[in-house]
Design a protein around this motif. Structure first.
Motif, PDB file in Angstrom:
ATOM      1  N   LEU A  22       0.821  -1.210   0.000  1.00  0.00           N
ATOM      2  CA  LEU A  22       0.000   0.000   0.000  1.00  0.00           C
ATOM      3  C   LEU A  22       0.861   1.269   0.000  1.00  0.00           C
ATOM      4  N   LEU A  23       2.037   1.185   0.593  1.00  0.00           N
ATOM      5  CA  LEU A  23       2.936   2.336   0.731  1.00  0.00           C
ATOM      6  C   LEU A  23       3.747   2.616  -0.535  1.00  0.00           C
ATOM      7  N   LEU A  24       4.170   1.599  -1.235  1.00  0.00           N
ATOM      8  CA  LEU A  24       5.108   1.747  -2.358  1.00  0.00           C
ATOM      9  C   LEU A  24       4.660   2.721  -3.449  1.00  0.00           C
ATOM     10  N   PRO A  25       3.394   2.742  -3.864  1.00  0.00           N
ATOM     11  CA  PRO A  25       3.018   3.725  -4.896  1.00  0.00           C
ATOM     12  C   PRO A  25       3.245   5.174  -4.436  1.00  0.00           C
ATOM     13  N   SER A  26       2.947   5.458  -3.196  1.00  0.00           N
ATOM     14  CA  SER A  26       3.163   6.810  -2.681  1.00  0.00           C
ATOM     15  C   SER A  26       4.646   7.123  -2.563  1.00  0.00           C
ATOM     16  N   VAL A  27       5.425   6.168  -2.086  1.00  0.00           N
ATOM     17  CA  VAL A  27       6.878   6.365  -1.969  1.00  0.00           C
ATOM     18  C   VAL A  27       7.471   6.650  -3.348  1.00  0.00           C
TER      19      VAL A  27
END
Length: 178
Positions: A22-27
């Motif tokens: 869930l975090l990787l696209p934002s990172v």
């Protein structure tokens, strides 16, 4: 006169945890913004302080964390954000950059009273760190494009809380060290 530091939270990371997908696209969207922000801060000799989770590795130091992250499957997200030789580094064990770390002492010794918080996760570590900075009477700036989230709705709420309840300045990263 206020002295500012750029704080980079938890970006030395292997992304080997339960919310990583869930975090990787934002990172991925934050890395270029933060890379630019780091470059401008370094150019203008703004202190850069990395505060990073130690991932329960109590014998490790920041060099080992960096090596491990660079050897991991998401090295392309870490490589552009590597600390340089002038960067300071503080290890943390919990969400807040202040919780049982020497950061308050370091900031005091450096005469820093304004923090630009960047990194991850907006609705967790960035939020808790902003609150702890606020209760320490430090000014807080959050460049919205330089913080990554797991849940966009919670991140938006966290940014509003930091701005309204903690007096944080939420801005575009382009307005810093332009």
């Amino acid at each position: 006169m206020s002295k500012t530091a750029l704080i980079v939270i938890d970006m030395i990371n292997t992304y080997d945890h339960k919310d990583a997908d869930l975090l990787l696209p934002s990172v991925t969207s934050v890395v270029p913004v933060l890379t630019d922000l780091l470059g401008r801060a370094r150019r203008d000799e703004v202190p850069v302080i990395y505060v990073n989770d130690n991932f329960g590795e109590w014998r490790s130091h920041h060099g080992e964390l960096l090596e491990h992250a660079l050897a991991g499957p998401h090295a392309e997200l870490v490589e552009p954000l590597k600390p340089d030789r002038n960067s300071l580094f503080v290890l943390k064990a919990r969400h807040s950059i202040f919780f049982e770390t020497p950061l308050t002492y370091l900031l005091h010794q450096q005469g820093i009273d304004r923090l630009v918080l960047s990194g991850q996760v907006t609705e967790q570590c960035v939020l808790y760190s902003a609150l702890d900075a606020h209760i320490r009477h430090l000014d807080v700036v959050i460049p919205r494009g330089a913080v990554a989230h797991i849940h966009e709705d919670l991140a938006d709420a966290a940014l509003r809380m930091m701005e309204r309840n903690m007096g944080a300045e939420v801005c575009d990263s382009g307005s810093l060290w332009a």
